[in-house]
Design a protein around this motif. Sequence first.
Motif, PDB file in Angstrom:
ATOM      1  N   ILE A 186      10.233 -30.081  -9.293  1.00 49.20           N
ATOM      2  CA  ILE A 186      10.058 -29.771 -10.715  1.00 49.20           C
ATOM      3  C   ILE A 186       8.612 -29.413 -11.029  1.00 49.20           C
ATOM      4  O   ILE A 186       8.329 -28.825 -12.089  1.00 49.20           O
ATOM      5  CB  ILE A 186      10.521 -30.942 -11.594  1.00 49.20           C
ATOM      6  N   TYR A 187       7.680 -29.757 -10.154  1.00 46.76           N
ATOM      7  CA  TYR A 187       6.283 -29.457 -10.418  1.00 46.76           C
ATOM      8  C   TYR A 187       5.931 -28.089  -9.845  1.00 46.76           C
ATOM      9  O   TYR A 187       6.404 -27.706  -8.769  1.00 46.76           O
ATOM     10  CB  TYR A 187       5.374 -30.518  -9.808  1.00 46.76           C
ATOM     11  N   PRO A 188       5.066 -27.347 -10.496  1.00 47.43           N
ATOM     12  CA  PRO A 188       4.631 -26.053  -9.946  1.00 47.43           C
ATOM     13  C   PRO A 188       3.731 -26.281  -8.737  1.00 47.43           C
ATOM     14  O   PRO A 188       3.152 -27.356  -8.566  1.00 47.43           O
ATOM     15  CB  PRO A 188       3.858 -25.430 -11.110  1.00 47.43           C
ATOM     16  N   PRO A 189       3.625 -25.264  -7.873  1.00 47.97           N
ATOM     17  CA  PRO A 189       2.747 -25.407  -6.701  1.00 47.97           C
ATOM     18  C   PRO A 189       1.292 -25.536  -7.122  1.00 47.97           C
ATOM     19  O   PRO A 189       0.879 -25.071  -8.179  1.00 47.97           O
ATOM     20  CB  PRO A 189       3.004 -24.121  -5.917  1.00 47.97           C
ATOM     21  N   LEU A 190       0.525 -26.185  -6.257  1.00 46.69           N
ATOM     22  CA  LEU A 190      -0.907 -26.361  -6.533  1.00 46.69           C
ATOM     23  C   LEU A 190      -1.664 -25.065  -6.296  1.00 46.69           C
ATOM     24  O   LEU A 190      -1.284 -24.238  -5.459  1.00 46.69           O
ATOM     25  CB  LEU A 190      -1.479 -27.430  -5.616  1.00 46.69           C
ATOM     26  N   PRO A 191      -2.750 -24.885  -6.987  1.00 49.86           N
ATOM     27  CA  PRO A 191      -3.656 -23.788  -6.637  1.00 49.86           C
ATOM     28  C   PRO A 191      -4.164 -23.966  -5.214  1.00 49.86           C
ATOM     29  O   PRO A 191      -4.206 -25.072  -4.675  1.00 49.86           O
ATOM     30  CB  PRO A 191      -4.782 -23.920  -7.669  1.00 49.86           C
ATOM     31  N   LEU A 192      -4.579 -22.856  -4.622  1.00 55.48           N
ATOM     32  CA  LEU A 192      -4.921 -22.859  -3.216  1.00 55.48           C
ATOM     33  C   LEU A 192      -6.026 -23.852  -2.876  1.00 55.48           C
ATOM     34  O   LEU A 192      -5.946 -24.585  -1.890  1.00 55.48           O
ATOM     35  CB  LEU A 192      -5.335 -21.446  -2.792  1.00 55.48           C
ATOM     36  N   ASP A 193      -7.086 -23.899  -3.677  1.00 56.72           N
ATOM     37  CA  ASP A 193      -8.195 -24.778  -3.326  1.00 56.72           C
ATOM     38  C   ASP A 193      -7.781 -26.240  -3.364  1.00 56.72           C
ATOM     39  O   ASP A 193      -8.179 -27.042  -2.527  1.00 56.72           O
ATOM     40  CB  ASP A 193      -9.384 -24.516  -4.254  1.00 56.72           C
ATOM     41  N   GLN A 194      -6.948 -26.608  -4.346  1.00 54.18           N
ATOM     42  CA  GLN A 194      -6.479 -27.991  -4.403  1.00 54.18           C
ATOM     43  C   GLN A 194      -5.534 -28.298  -3.233  1.00 54.18           C
ATOM     44  O   GLN A 194      -5.562 -29.401  -2.673  1.00 54.18           O
ATOM     45  CB  GLN A 194      -5.761 -28.241  -5.727  1.00 54.18           C
ATOM     46  N   ALA A 195      -4.700 -27.336  -2.914  1.00 59.32           N
ATOM     47  CA  ALA A 195      -3.762 -27.574  -1.813  1.00 59.32           C
ATOM     48  C   ALA A 195      -4.506 -27.756  -0.496  1.00 59.32           C
ATOM     49  O   ALA A 195      -4.170 -28.638   0.298  1.00 59.32           O
ATOM     50  CB  ALA A 195      -2.783 -26.399  -1.700  1.00 59.32           C
ATOM     51  N   LYS A 196      -5.532 -26.921  -0.271  1.00 53.90           N
ATOM     52  CA  LYS A 196      -6.284 -27.064   0.979  1.00 53.90           C
ATOM     53  C   LYS A 196      -7.037 -28.394   1.018  1.00 53.90           C
ATOM     54  O   LYS A 196      -7.148 -29.040   2.051  1.00 53.90           O
ATOM     55  CB  LYS A 196      -7.248 -25.898   1.139  1.00 53.90           C
TER      56      LYS A 196
END
Length: 1741
Positions: free
Chosen positions: A1246-1256
Amino acid sequence: MRVVFSIVLLISVEFLVVLSQSSRGDVADLFYDANFNGPLFDQPVYTVTTPNFTISSPINTTLFIFNLQPQSIFTLPSYVLAARSLNNIAKISVTLSDSTFRADFISNFTYRVVNNISPLNYFSPYHRYVFYITATQFFPDRPSTSSTAIAQIDLVNCNVYAPLFIIANPTFSISGAASVGAQFGTVFATDADNDSITFSISPPSIQFSIDPYTGVLRLDQALQAVTSTPLIFNVTATDDASSCSPTCSNCRQLTSTTTITIDMQTANTQAPRFLNQLCGSTFSLLETSQSGTNITTIAAVDNDLGNSGQIMFYFPSVQTQTIAVGSTTTTYSKFQLLQYNQTNNIRIAQLQTSGTFSYSSPGATRVWYLSILATDLGTPSLQSICTVRINLIEANIYAPVFTITQWNITIYNASNPALIRIIAYDADLGTSGTVDYYIGTLNVPYFTINQTTGAIIYRAGVTFSNLNTTLFPVQFTVFAQDRGIPPRISPVNATITLYLDTSNVIHPAVWLNPTSGELNIVISEEFFAMYPMRPVFDNNRNFNGSIIYQLNLQSPSLMIVSNPFPSTSMPFSAITPTTNNNIFTSGISVTSSLDAEVQDSYLLQLFINTNPSLSGWTKITLSDENNKIPTFSFSTLDMNILGDQVGLRAIAQIPAFDRDLTYPNNFVQYSINQTLNGAMVLNQFFIDNYATIWTNSTFDLQNQSSYRIIITAYDGASAWSLTSNGSSNMQNFQLNLFIVGNNNNQPNFNQTVARNISIIETTTNGTGILNLTVYDLDVATVLNIGILSGNAKNAFLFEMILDNSDDPYRTEYQAICQLSVVATLDYEYMNLYTLVLFASDSTNLATINISVNLLPNNSKAPVFNLQPGTLSYQYVVNENEAVSILNGNSIVANDANIPATPLVFSIIPTGQEKLTSLYLTQSNNTVTISIGSPGLVRDPPFGYSIYNFSIRATDQNGTGVSTYVPVSITVLDINNKGPIPTNSPWIMNEGILNPSILMTFTDFDDYAFNNTVPFTAQVISPPQFMLIPTLSFNGTFTLQYNGILSRTVTKNVTVTMMGTDVKQFSVNTSIPIIVGDVPNNDPISNGLKTITIIYVNNYQESLQSVNLGSVYVVNSNDWFLAANGYSVLDVSNGQTFNVYQGFLSTPTSLYPGSYTVRIQVIKNLASGQSTAISTINIGVRSIDSEFVRQASTIRIQGETPESLIDPTLGNRLSTLLNALASILGVSSNSIIILAIRPVLQYRNPIYPPLPLDQAKQAALTDVVFYLTSLTKEAIENTIDSNLSLFSSSFGITATASGPNLCINYACPFGTICRLSRSMQSLPFTIDTNLTSFVGINIIDSPDCVNATWTTNPPSSIQSDCITYSFNNATHCPCTSLQSLAPLGPYCEVLGLTFSSSGGGSYAVFDGTKFSNLAPARFSFDFTIPDSSTIGVILLYGLDTSPISDYFWIAVEIVSTRSLRFHFRDDTLTFDTVIMINASIWYHIEYEYVDSTILIMVNDEQYVVTVNNNSININNQSFVQLYLGGLPMTNSLVAALYSALSSVNTFRGCIRNVLSNGFYLDMNNPLASNNSNSGPCDCSITNSCKTTSSVATGIIVPWYVWLIIALVLLLIGTMLVVAILTCFRHRRLRKARADAYMSNIENDRDNDKDTTGEEDNLSYNLSILKKPIYTLSDEKVNSSMWTMIHRDRINSFARAPFNDYVNRKLSEQLAISLADDTQKYYADEGDSTLAYDLSSINSSEY
């Protein structure tokens, strides 16, 4: 179409992978908020109470209905991580733990529970049924998941059971002398409803009655007569229906009836008596009598009453009968007794034949003494014995037959007086076989015949000189007649023709003693034993044994002894003669033993073979010797006699028969053996000459109750013997007399005082609580036992369980009787029973008092005090609100036991809701519910509008019985969620003016509370983006970019938006916007790439047809790699490579070494084509599988596997290696990277994907590496102690060392987490533009294995062992066992070598050290010394039959060099494709998940579906683990497993037996043979090391040696050619030059430079050798291999988009993927079943 397809894949794959990144609402690495259970139950406990169900409800009555909610991607994170979508329609099965009930499917995951039986058992523990409901949801290619709920069925009694008679149709005995009022038995009945019972008897009787409350039988009137017919009555038991609950309808009293039998016991005062003076009589039996011929009538009388007067006739038992000499049958086998129904007190029988007879058969029995037993049926029985003699009478069956019917004789002057002897043979014996001869022709001149001998002689006064030649030849006939009755005449006469020779020619042979032609002698039947070296002689007839004849010829002729009668034996032959000139002396010898009883005379023909011949006759008669012993027809006899009789009386007549022929040899005499009998027998018994035993004594039964009498039969002469001592032949007979008396003693209990015993109230029905011994001096007592009084509600049974009535040597009667519980006891109803037990011998009665004290034992379950009309407790709270005490009724429960015990309350969740904020407050038996901060969550993803759970009350302070009550809490929504975008992924293509995409916002508050739409949304940053419109009533907006996006500028953009709901609750959300690629006309240029490959030895086939990395050229269009054209230009080392959709693979096996591949890439442009070359350098290395087992793990945060290996990002992997080398104090070159793998983390969809910098920043990566010089435990401990140094000194964030995934890991019900490491069959590829790393697919799996039956660590470990706190791993130094290394963490010796010496090889281990009860995982390695080895490698199963009760498994090598796997029976047997070769390690791994078994053999994979849940025996004490074979000596286990090909022929080594996370200690087998624990012999693995004097420490691959040899050969050839050309004429010098060049070559080899070569101290030689096993091209291309390995071939072809997104986006320079969002959208990894089954709920991979 190809482009469109790529975009579709982009959307699906990108969506899933972005979800795996860490963000709001997830916990990195651990699934704290995730749910791994099966379908969701709507209640944790289902309670059924009285109003809606009773125990008498009919079958299929609905107890309750429940609903299930299938799991989905929103509730099962492991499926999200595995990139799997769940079925739209879930497949669910429901099972109940109690077969009394079942679950029926209704619809839409709704089920009803019904009863399978009726009525139910009210006296189930605690008057209820408690069982588990298990719901299992199944998914394709994934393990199933299960959830469990509890059902509690409370019962009330409704009197549904009729009384039950414990002993059906019992029989009682009473003596005819019993007095009025005698109590002689108890009828036992019990009632399953625990009602009281009353008894009645029918038809009404004035003689007998039954106590209505105790069931005791009583004699009310004296017995006037005793009959042999038992009395039959019906006894009815009626309950009082007191168990009926008021809620039950139609309750009534129930009855049952049984039949009782009363036997009338009478005194047995006399034994049967034979009539008609039968005993001692002699009867004749003609030999022609047929089977069934009557011989005589037998009659006996017994004047006793009842059974005591019933007579039966018997022969002695077969076991005691004597076997006839030369026969396999007994004396009695020819006879039978035909008994007639008894009339009054007389029984008659016919003695008949049961076979045929032959008087004339050699050794035939012609006399029988038959003993007949007459036995009454009294108690005790009495016997009489009668003996008769039967003589077999011969019948004249056969007529005489001439042996020759034509006789031609020439008469010479020297002829004997007996010119010729005519012989006729009669097969009869005795008189019927005696033959007389008569001349049948009248007026025969000169000659007559000897009537007895058949000799033709001259008439009186006739001599040779009186003969008239004119009357010759004389011819006449002779006939033979026997002396039988009637006599028989020969059917064919003999014709005699006599010729006369008057020439006075000398006869060629003459007897020198005329009597030699007509001998008649008598010899002893023991002649052969007495004179083994002498011819027969008869001194009484002056015959010394010599037979002398004279030959008047030049040539000798021997005397021949022949038998004139056909088909008869002749134990005689002629003796080789001695000669004196023409005088020959011969004789007759005996060639074998003689027996006068078989044949007492022989007629022999003597024959001298001359022309004409000379013949003579000898009759030998055998004289009888006393060589036969008197023989009884049976050896022992048991008889009962009355002890109180007086006067002289005969007991038995037991004659014997002697087969000798003459008196006194066959005269039998009898005596009581003076030596073998004691004085008491000699004084009280004697025997007469007719074999009758007598006594004149009255016996004292109490003094001695039995006698053994040895009777000796002996004959009337000295026994014949070569060393005779003058004694007679004799045989003994044993007569066992048992003295019996009538019932005149009272039974007694072994205890005379009252007994007090205590038992718990929950004692199980059928439990024996007291054993008592009853004894009676009357050995033939018939015992009745029972309970006279005190047996309230018939709770107890008193019965006999054993007596000694079958013991013939008993001196008193003994019985063991048992008091047992047969009904439900209740301490609250009655806590003391005073029982009066009795024993009756049908006349006398004995009693004993027994007090049974009941002890309370928690027989009542706690009871909740619910409000009338309610079945549960219900509460209402606000979302996210802490509540000190819930408003509503307090929860109250009571303990119904006396005395009551304290209760403990606890919360039982369904397993779905997060109830950690709930807590209970208890005061006495009252409990309240409180909610701590932050309260209960209502909104998704982990919230519920209603929380259902149960409160459990357990008595005995929490250790006793539990009762459950449902509780529900309704959560009211509050507006605490704002709208967020939920329709990811979001892609805006480059090159488009003002591109836009659809945005959908969702608010997870409750719409019913008006907490959601309409929404207001706006973009916070960057300013180039805007949302249209700003207000939406359905949550839908359009996101627009003002301008044109270009991937050369950026490939992704982070957009932050704010969403506001109707009540002005706002939330900011940052999301990644992907800049989509579109085809362009930019040309491509050359690219260079490096691929590093590492694999485990003998796993090289796992690299076939596998993605090894992308083909790199500089290309701005990196989303469309599949659209390019690829062709392989050239490859070094002759390897074959293919390119498919831009990815490199090889169809053949790869071996260690270096490869360079050049590939031409063609891109289609609008104006034509652009071409570039991709050069790929490949390095391949193989390692031993032991490296994987001993490898260490470090976890890195902020790095992905791609960022670690990409050289454009600063060589992060090299930085990590340098950091490890520095901290561990080793060289970075000594560290071998085995695997680089991402740590997958859960993020709810249900949550949107994280931005790239946060995901990394949140990304986690595990690096698995091996280091020779340090142990895994030391490495990981050192890393853990220095985690901070990685960041401070090297800029790498290390978060964990050797992470234990089982810590805080939640396993489903019934399972326990065990960490295991496995190697998957296919590699794990990490791809970037410039580099790819193809590593070993190592899975560290938190396995949820069966918790009931699993292996466990040692219960005690050594004091110097260390358990590391950071991962709970234990390691022991094991100093004393290092010679047996490798070792496991608990000092387990891991290797075991098996030889094939005599007796086979095997090792047996305790079954508790291994487990295959699903779910389970186990593995092991093995190797063999040569490819011819066959045999069992492993078997796990029962060591006793029947083996099919257990799911046994086995794996063996069969003659085809394949592995054969067995599962319980042959129907689950299969052979592998892989062929087993010598000196190669094979790794076998099993994984059991429900009915699926995954098997891997190195890089081969097999899947088996079985039914492994039908295990009847779960006791591991019956199960053993066999390695290397099965025992053959003193063991039956090998015969149990007939499905195995060969059970003890394995040779080789087995190591690393790992079961559910723990190693098997090979050093501690239960039994073994030809096996040695420790390291495997290097001769088996072909790894023995050799040391060179110069090049020490060098391991050179075989192909290097081959190249060196070829080079040296070439150089040598060139030198030889040069020398031959230049110095041909100088041969001697040439020879010296050749020798010199040879020395140069040797020196060159010794001086070889070793720079850069590997050190053999670190590597095993076999690692660098080319493996023997490889698949041929034909096998790879065959359809069968393709079908079996379809998953290997097909599952690794990436979708076009996934190929594309891992490429560089710029053609000018190699840009790191660190800023490219697409790199996160790669496949998760291995998508085969091997990956899927790595763990039931794997959180890591």
